[in-house]
Scaffold this motif. Sequence first.
Motif, PDB file in Angstrom:
ATOM      1  N   UNK A 182     -16.880  66.687 -40.906  1.00 25.49           N
ATOM      2  CA  UNK A 182     -17.386  65.551 -41.672  1.00 25.49           C
ATOM      3  C   UNK A 182     -18.016  64.482 -40.777  1.00 25.49           C
ATOM      4  N   UNK A 183     -17.421  64.241 -39.627  1.00 25.27           N
ATOM      5  CA  UNK A 183     -17.939  63.233 -38.709  1.00 25.27           C
ATOM      6  C   UNK A 183     -19.305  63.580 -38.154  1.00 25.27           C
ATOM      7  N   UNK A 184     -19.695  64.864 -38.283  1.00 30.81           N
ATOM      8  CA  UNK A 184     -21.019  65.307 -37.836  1.00 30.81           C
ATOM      9  C   UNK A 184     -22.024  65.308 -38.987  1.00 30.81           C
ATOM     10  N   UNK A 185     -21.560  64.826 -40.137  1.00 35.45           N
ATOM     11  CA  UNK A 185     -22.447  64.765 -41.302  1.00 35.45           C
ATOM     12  C   UNK A 185     -22.464  66.017 -42.136  1.00 35.45           C
ATOM     13  N   UNK A 186     -21.535  66.940 -41.893  1.00 35.42           N
ATOM     14  CA  UNK A 186     -21.479  68.185 -42.662  1.00 35.42           C
ATOM     15  C   UNK A 186     -20.282  68.171 -43.602  1.00 35.42           C
ATOM     16  N   UNK A 187     -20.507  68.657 -44.808  1.00 36.01           N
ATOM     17  CA  UNK A 187     -19.426  68.772 -45.796  1.00 36.01           C
ATOM     18  C   UNK A 187     -19.839  69.795 -46.831  1.00 36.01           C
ATOM     19  N   UNK A 188     -18.890  70.228 -47.666  1.00 33.57           N
ATOM     20  CA  UNK A 188     -19.185  71.273 -48.640  1.00 33.57           C
ATOM     21  C   UNK A 188     -19.656  70.718 -49.977  1.00 33.57           C
ATOM     22  N   UNK A 189     -19.101  69.579 -50.395  1.00 34.64           N
ATOM     23  CA  UNK A 189     -19.436  69.032 -51.709  1.00 34.64           C
ATOM     24  C   UNK A 189     -19.907  67.589 -51.578  1.00 34.64           C
ATOM     25  N   UNK A 190     -20.941  67.255 -52.347  1.00 35.69           N
ATOM     26  CA  UNK A 190     -21.427  65.888 -52.370  1.00 35.69           C
ATOM     27  C   UNK A 190     -20.361  64.972 -52.976  1.00 35.69           C
ATOM     28  N   UNK A 191     -20.366  63.730 -52.559  1.00 34.31           N
ATOM     29  CA  UNK A 191     -19.415  62.763 -53.108  1.00 34.31           C
ATOM     30  C   UNK A 191     -19.692  62.535 -54.592  1.00 34.31           C
ATOM     31  N   UNK A 192     -18.627  62.488 -55.376  1.00 35.88           N
ATOM     32  CA  UNK A 192     -18.723  62.189 -56.808  1.00 35.88           C
ATOM     33  C   UNK A 192     -17.651  61.151 -57.122  1.00 35.88           C
ATOM     34  N   UNK A 193     -18.074  59.934 -57.393  1.00 33.52           N
ATOM     35  CA  UNK A 193     -17.135  58.840 -57.628  1.00 33.52           C
ATOM     36  C   UNK A 193     -16.997  58.491 -59.113  1.00 33.52           C
ATOM     37  N   UNK A 194     -17.374  59.426 -59.985  1.00 35.58           N
ATOM     38  CA  UNK A 194     -17.344  59.159 -61.427  1.00 35.58           C
ATOM     39  C   UNK A 194     -15.952  58.777 -61.909  1.00 35.58           C
ATOM     40  N   UNK A 195     -14.955  59.585 -61.557  1.00 35.57           N
ATOM     41  CA  UNK A 195     -13.591  59.288 -62.012  1.00 35.57           C
ATOM     42  C   UNK A 195     -13.047  58.049 -61.301  1.00 35.57           C
ATOM     43  N   UNK A 196     -13.449  57.853 -60.052  1.00 37.46           N
ATOM     44  CA  UNK A 196     -13.033  56.648 -59.326  1.00 37.46           C
ATOM     45  C   UNK A 196     -13.481  55.393 -60.067  1.00 37.46           C
ATOM     46  N   UNK A 197     -14.744  55.408 -60.517  1.00 36.47           N
ATOM     47  CA  UNK A 197     -15.282  54.234 -61.199  1.00 36.47           C
ATOM     48  C   UNK A 197     -14.532  53.947 -62.494  1.00 36.47           C
ATOM     49  N   UNK A 198     -14.107  55.005 -63.188  1.00 35.10           N
ATOM     50  CA  UNK A 198     -13.316  54.809 -64.409  1.00 35.10           C
ATOM     51  C   UNK A 198     -11.987  54.125 -64.081  1.00 35.10           C
ATOM     52  N   UNK A 199     -11.361  54.586 -63.019  1.00 37.33           N
ATOM     53  CA  UNK A 199     -10.053  54.044 -62.619  1.00 37.33           C
ATOM     54  C   UNK A 199     -10.187  52.612 -62.121  1.00 37.33           C
ATOM     55  N   UNK A 200     -11.167  52.394 -61.242  1.00 39.14           N
ATOM     56  CA  UNK A 200     -11.363  51.058 -60.666  1.00 39.14           C
ATOM     57  C   UNK A 200     -11.778  50.063 -61.748  1.00 39.14           C
ATOM     58  N   UNK A 201     -12.624  50.508 -62.679  1.00 41.51           N
ATOM     59  CA  UNK A 201     -13.067  49.641 -63.772  1.00 41.51           C
ATOM     60  C   UNK A 201     -11.909  49.173 -64.616  1.00 41.51           C
ATOM     61  N   UNK A 202     -11.005  50.091 -64.934  1.00 44.47           N
ATOM     62  CA  UNK A 202      -9.845  49.714 -65.742  1.00 44.47           C
ATOM     63  C   UNK A 202      -8.900  48.810 -64.948  1.00 44.47           C
ATOM     64  N   UNK A 203      -8.793  49.065 -63.654  1.00 48.94           N
ATOM     65  CA  UNK A 203      -7.935  48.246 -62.797  1.00 48.94           C
ATOM     66  C   UNK A 203      -8.435  46.814 -62.740  1.00 48.94           C
ATOM     67  N   UNK A 204      -9.765  46.652 -62.652  1.00 43.46           N
ATOM     68  CA  UNK A 204     -10.342  45.310 -62.596  1.00 43.46           C
ATOM     69  C   UNK A 204     -10.133  44.565 -63.906  1.00 43.46           C
ATOM     70  N   UNK A 205     -10.236  45.280 -65.044  1.00 44.56           N
ATOM     71  CA  UNK A 205     -10.001  44.662 -66.351  1.00 44.56           C
ATOM     72  C   UNK A 205      -8.565  44.171 -66.461  1.00 44.56           C
ATOM     73  N   UNK A 206      -7.623  45.002 -66.001  1.00 43.31           N
ATOM     74  CA  UNK A 206      -6.201  44.637 -66.068  1.00 43.31           C
ATOM     75  C   UNK A 206      -5.914  43.418 -65.167  1.00 43.31           C
ATOM     76  N   UNK A 207      -6.581  43.360 -64.010  1.00 42.70           N
ATOM     77  CA  UNK A 207      -6.362  42.246 -63.090  1.00 42.70           C
ATOM     78  C   UNK A 207      -6.907  40.926 -63.658  1.00 42.70           C
ATOM     79  N   UNK A 208      -8.004  41.042 -64.419  1.00 39.80           N
ATOM     80  CA  UNK A 208      -8.608  39.822 -64.969  1.00 39.80           C
ATOM     81  C   UNK A 208      -7.849  39.352 -66.200  1.00 39.80           C
TER      82      UNK A 208
END
Length: 382
Positions: free
Chosen positions: A356-382
Amino acid sequence: MSMARVMVVQQKQLAFSLPPSSLSDFHGIRLNQPIQYKRKEWHKPKGALQVTASSAKKILIMGGTRFIGVFLSRLLVKEGHQVTLFTRGKAPITQQLPGESDTDFSDFSSKILHLKGDRKDYDFVKSSLAAEGFDVVYDINGREAEEVEPILDALPNLEQYIYCSSAGVYLKSDLLPHFEIDAVDPKSRHKGKLETESLLQSKDVNWTSIRPVYIYGPLNYNPVEEWFFHRLKAGRPIPVPNSGVQITQLGHVKDLATAFIQVLGNEKASKQIFNISGEKYVTFDGLARACAKAGGFPEPEIIHYNPKEFDFGKKKAFPFRDQHFFASVDKAKSVLGWKPEFDLVEGLTDSYNLDFGRGTFRKEADFTTDDMIIGKSLVLQS
């Protein structure tokens, strides 16, 4: 020979096993002479075959171009064995590894052989393997028992069948770690591997089965450490299910390859099952911090969430099963004299630096589920 369609880059006379001191390669693999321990707990079954590792063997690896087999095949060639990879030919048979010298790669490429075919074409498997007459089979990619039977039928004089199973066959339990004698789950998603072990036990064949837990290291095609590295590189929080204190276990691919070498021709491994992984266990949160340390990233922000509060569809929000899951490697240590070379941070650092440190990996990053989790976390914090 034409029936078997063996493809040779350049075939040379193979040497016998090199002395242990010369078997150091790939930043950490050291093949030391196994120390012979005596432990009463692990009994060799009656009728176990006597095998020797003193001479060069004609070895077939089912698979061998993706991950485990890439490292295993190199160690076997270094030991002087004649090694053939059985693959469909969709991936190159030889690719230079990160950190591998030109000399080592050239030497490996000149000796490795290839048998092109589909292992589900059982008639071809039988005819091609029978024509070749291999001494030992390493089955790295076998998933179903029916895939193994034609191989055994084709090689009646087979000295050893070494199978890559999975610790995923164990029945979920409140009592951990898992030992090789523990109950197994016939309904697990690895039931095909369990059925393969049962087939091997029922046949008059000398077999050894290796049960890894989670495997990591350079070229890993499963998003284990890569999942964390993607988020760390992007400077994102790391979403971890529930409390984050769930305990799991990772084993480096090079340590796994070394274990596969140590069971070859080892009568103590005859008709035996061995768990192989790292010596220490780690929490999910601890793994996130270890990945950060390995890649030279700052201490990560970890967000805990309740998976039951989300509908992720078919997407996988976290790369590990959300439970305690780890196994004892005591049997491999005491019976084989095997010991992991890498601790977790060292192993993750090796993986990061060579992949990974050489810029090689098998799958592209997918943050779709992360955004769902973080979005709900921010709502709860506010």
